[in-house]
Design an enzyme around this catalytic site. Sequence first.
Site, PDB file in Angstrom:
ATOM      1  N   ASP A 159      16.913  28.636  18.581  1.00 44.25           N
ATOM      2  CA  ASP A 159      17.106  29.234  17.260  1.00 44.25           C
ATOM      3  C   ASP A 159      18.584  29.249  16.884  1.00 44.25           C
ATOM      4  O   ASP A 159      19.115  30.256  16.414  1.00 44.25           O
ATOM      5  CB  ASP A 159      16.528  30.649  17.276  1.00 44.25           C
ATOM      6  CG  ASP A 159      16.188  31.158  15.888  1.00 44.25           C
ATOM      7  OD1 ASP A 159      16.036  30.341  14.962  1.00 44.25           O
ATOM      8  OD2 ASP A 159      16.085  32.386  15.712  1.00 44.25           O
ATOM      9  N   CYS A 160      19.225  28.108  17.094  1.00 45.45           N
ATOM     10  CA  CYS A 160      20.673  28.001  16.932  1.00 45.45           C
ATOM     11  C   CYS A 160      21.003  26.887  15.944  1.00 45.45           C
ATOM     12  O   CYS A 160      20.207  25.958  15.758  1.00 45.45           O
ATOM     13  CB  CYS A 160      21.290  27.692  18.307  1.00 45.45           C
ATOM     14  SG  CYS A 160      23.055  27.343  18.305  1.00 45.45           S
ATOM     15  N   GLY A 161      22.158  26.967  15.330  1.00 45.07           N
ATOM     16  CA  GLY A 161      22.587  25.909  14.428  1.00 45.07           C
ATOM     17  C   GLY A 161      22.738  24.560  15.110  1.00 45.07           C
ATOM     18  O   GLY A 161      22.703  23.519  14.460  1.00 45.07           O
TER      19      GLY A 161
END
Length: 198
Positions: A72-74
């Site tokens: 759930d990270c850029g």
Amino acid sequence: MTGRQSFLQKFYPLIMRFARTLGKKGRILQNRQEQKPRVAFSTLTMVSNKGDMIPMSQFSGRHLLLVNTASDCGYTAQYAELQELHERFPQLVIIGFPANDFKEQEKGDDADIARFCQLNFGVTFTLAAKSSVLKGPQQNNIFRWLTDPGLNGWNHQQPEWNFSKYLVNSDGMLTHYFGPAVSPLGKEVLGAVGVISR
């Protein structure tokens, strides 16, 4: 894939460009003095996301790219780039180490993470069991070795964020650290992998 995850994946190129423009998380460190490890990498073991104990001696004579990951990270779209790197350089062992060390960006369990990686990015490279990669008593033993110069011979840099990358050569020497904003398919990584993969 959640709405947030889809949004981050769509804007990944902009995130990378923005990070590199600002000079954030694009650090590259290299073992230019060719410092040998004080503790052999082959003596370490890891736990896979299926619960199996995997000795690093299993990979002796091969090159490894070790990456702390999150769903759930850029930078999560780097899973696709890591998979492409895995396919282009089959002699390179890529191992993802899911961790929830940065702003709760990996909340799933090992089964959830494996499912997410397979469904969304077709990941076939090895995934470790979820653990912590930051310095402290809870730190994964592989990342303890990667970030302790008393063990690896020179590097103290711990992951700056998700998708920090460490390159270990076929002799078990840590050769590079690449920050999260350095793409797995960028010229820096490809150059290093190309040199050691010959």
